[in-house]
Design an enzyme around this catalytic site. Structure first.
Site, PDB file in Angstrom:
ATOM      1  N   ASP A  85       0.830  -1.197   0.000  1.00  0.00           N
ATOM      2  CA  ASP A  85       0.000   0.000   0.000  1.00  0.00           C
ATOM      3  C   ASP A  85       0.871   1.256   0.000  1.00  0.00           C
ATOM      4  O   ASP A  85       1.877   1.326   0.700  1.00  0.00           O
ATOM      5  CB  ASP A  85      -0.878  -0.032   1.252  1.00  0.00           C
ATOM      6  CG  ASP A  85      -1.865   1.098   1.320  1.00  0.00           C
ATOM      7  OD1 ASP A  85      -2.721   1.183   0.428  1.00  0.00           O
ATOM      8  OD2 ASP A  85      -1.785   1.899   2.274  1.00  0.00           O
TER       9      ASP A  85
ATOM     10  N   GLU B  45       1.529  -0.646  -5.147  1.00  0.00           N
ATOM     11  CA  GLU B  45       0.492   0.342  -5.412  1.00  0.00           C
ATOM     12  C   GLU B  45       1.191   1.690  -5.394  1.00  0.00           C
ATOM     13  O   GLU B  45       1.435   2.284  -4.346  1.00  0.00           O
ATOM     14  CB  GLU B  45      -0.607   0.290  -4.354  1.00  0.00           C
ATOM     15  CG  GLU B  45      -1.792   1.173  -4.705  1.00  0.00           C
ATOM     16  CD  GLU B  45      -2.130   2.188  -3.642  1.00  0.00           C
ATOM     17  OE1 GLU B  45      -3.088   2.939  -3.857  1.00  0.00           O
ATOM     18  OE2 GLU B  45      -1.459   2.241  -2.600  1.00  0.00           O
TER      19      GLU B  45
END
Length: 603
Positions: free
Chosen positions: A237, A322
């Protein structure tokens, strides 16, 4: 493979002036390429997948019970959004304990059982890692608050003195992706206002200080904890956000909202692309070198992580970034051979349904990835953007939305689904890896009629409702067309309300039904595997009008596969002798109609 597949076609007026470009855009990969270079990975959003106990929130036993659906679908692996201990201020992306399971999802034993069952079914398991920030309820942050200014505990986070005569102003002008200032001032033990801490996202998500060796060592230990439990990799993330520019200088970027719009309501200078979990925040302007994103120091972190994963031997354990980074030449730095294995192709996700734009982004993506020897990793939907079945229901060029409210213009559901099927059929023909978001195999649209009182996305609250937020793409899955929660769980409870229309998309209404979206996905994934499209070459095909995307996926081991995606108004013909493998929708007298994509063997 589907009712839209046909035998060899002999059209009255076949396309006869088609020719491949002599130089492929992308050369074929090795037939025995590592699994992740061609894998199709399915994202599970745990709280919305399947509820085993009737509390209205999906859980790990529910996931385990439904894994045969994914075996039958034909994917290679699953990626699970966070299931760690968390106060759930941002749906689990605020982690309080990285080595335990939140009770709403189950226990570590449930996680072990889920991993074991997935492996029995031939599915690899990717879990989310959230390294940019923790929850403010993490033991480290609580210790930092208690220890006070100048303490070793505070060095693990980004505490700073404020500006102004009495420190009453934030340390710099940074803004939170979720709206408002990126700094919160704490009250010290003596009751007086004290230092400020950085949170690029919500106030309950303090940013770690990744220059601190204890932070790096802790996350390396966390990786090993989950690798030892059998996971096959990590989706990382906010992979581009860990390192901040030295001195934390003010940003020169124009103040923008999450959508990338300037405060006067016009489109911001940096477009409408995103930063966190697909949130549509401003893209990075590298002429100004944003001090909070894509600092070169992040690559040192991932080189260390890659060594840890490689120490576990084969099959490869993987890292997927990401990272909302542009230009593509900087984005692919994350997938150099000694760093991550994959990075989501957000340029493809955000591309308009315009043939010229699609050709351009496919070409540039493959060239950029090839420059570092990496596969491109294609994606159309995830838990942070409006589902592509809804996005594509608007006219090309419509400004993208951070969620769709009942008071917004509504997408054309039939048009959106037809285009979504065509877009997915195009995506799964491209060489490289791909990700599928739960429910897209059912053709699910966003929930666009959700009353405001049910919304839980922190951006909705932090912007006083100015940003609708991401709840519409996170609504629980309809497994059956009957029952109070459409088969999501044994009770009527559902943490977000399911729109009535979801019954029409339920799994039990699509299994075995010719022409259903579920059966289309099954056919696409079976054909992709059989034809090894993930390791094929890509060449553009000339001879069609500009509003048609036409390419071949080649391999020495089989005939070329011709892919024709018709974005124009008039139907187009396939070449004489083409044998249709699969089509996103029915052909019209052998012709490919508008918003339809076809795969065909082409000698």
């Amino acid at each position: 493979m589907t009712p839209f597949a046909a035998q060899t076609l002999n059209h009255p007026s076949p396309a006869t002036d088609l020719r491949e470009d002599p130089t492929p855009v992308h050369p074929a990969d090795r037939p025995d390429a590592a699994w992740w270079r061609q894998a199709v990975i399915y994202q599970i959003y745990p709280r919305s997948w399947a509820d085993s106990d009737g509390d209205g929130i999906g859980d790990l036993p529910g996931i385990t019970s439904r894994l045969p659906h994914l075996r039958d679908l034909g994917v290679d692996a699953i990626w699970l959004s966070p299931f760690y201990t968390s106060p759930q201020a941002d749906a689990g992306y605020d982690v309080a304990d990285y080595r335990d399971i939140d009770p709403i999802f189950g226990s570590l034993d449930d996680a072990d059982a889920m991993i074991t069952r997935a492996h029995e079914l031939g599915l690899k398991v990717i879990v989310d890692m959230v390294p940019n920030h923790s929850s403010d309820e993490h033991a480290w942050f609580r210790a930092a608050l208690a220890a006070g200014p100048g303490s070793a505990e505070r060095e693990r986070y980004m505490f700073r003195e404020g500006r102004g005569e009495h420190g009453e102003l934030p340390p710099n002008n940074w803004e939170s992706v979720f709206g408002g200032a990126a700094w919160t001032r704490v009250t010290e033990a003596d009751g007086n206002p004290g230092q400020w801490y950085l949170h690029i996202f919500d106030t309950k998500q303090p940013d770690f200080n990744w220059e601190h060796p204890e932070v790096r060592a802790e996350f390396e230990s966390i990786l090993r904890f989950w690798l030892d439990r059998g996971v096959d990799g990590f989706r990382v993330d906010v992979a581009h956000g860990l390192i901040k520019e030295q001195g934390l200088p003010d940003t020169e970027e124009e103040r923008t909202t999450m959508l990338g719009h300037a405060e006067d309501g016009h489109e911001g200078a940096h477009g409408a692309h995103g930063a966190h979990d697909g949130v549509e925040a401003p893209r990075i302007d590298h002429t100004k070198r944003s001090p909070m994103w894509d600092q070169d120091g992040v690559h040192e972190v991932y080189r260390a992580w890659r060594k840890i994963l490689e120490s576990y031997g084969t099959p490869d354990r993987i890292l997927c970034a990401e990272a909302w980074v542009e230009p593509q030449e900087r984005a692919v730095k994350y997938v150099r051979p000694d760093e991550m294995h994959q990075a989501f192709n957000f340029d493809f996700l955000t591309s308009s349904w315009v043939a010229e734009d699609l050709r351009a982004v496919i070409t540039s993506s493959l060239h950029a990835a090839d420059s570092v020897g990496a596969p491109s990793t294609w994606v159309l939907s995830n838990h942070d953007v409006a589902r592509h079945a809804s996005r594509l229901g608007f006219a090309p060029g419509t400004p993208r939305m951070n969620g769709i409210a009942a008071t917004d213009p509504q997408p054309d559901r039939a048009l959106g689904l037809r285009r979504a099927r065509a877009a997915t059929t195009l995506m799964l023909a491209l060489p490289g890896g791909a990700y599928i978001y739960q429910g897209e195999e059912l053709g699910l649209p966003d929930s666009t009629d959700m009353p405001a009182q049910f919304r839980q996305d922190p951006t909705f609250a932090r912007t006083d409702g100015a940003e609708t937020g991401r709840d519409g793409c996170r609504v629980p899955i309809p497994w059956s067309s009957q029952g109070p929660s459409l088969g999501f769980g044994p009770s009527a409870s559902s943490w977000l309300p399911q729109p009535a229309v979801y019954a029409d998309y339920a799994v039990d209404r699509q299994v075995g039904v010719p022409g259903s979206t579920l059966e289309l996905y099954r056919a696409l994934l079976a054909a992709r595997r059989e034809l090894s499209l993930g390791t094929g070459s890509l060449s553009w095909v000339q001879g069609y009008a500009d509003d048609v995307v036409a390419l071949t996926n080649g391999s020495d081991a089989r005939e070329r596969v011709l892919v024709v995606a018709n974005l124009g108004e008039a139907p187009v013909a396939l070449p004489e002798g083409a044998e249709v493998v699969v089509a996103s929708g029915p052909l019209e007298d052998g012709l490919v109609p508008t918003d339809t994509t076809v795969w065909a063997r082409w000698a």
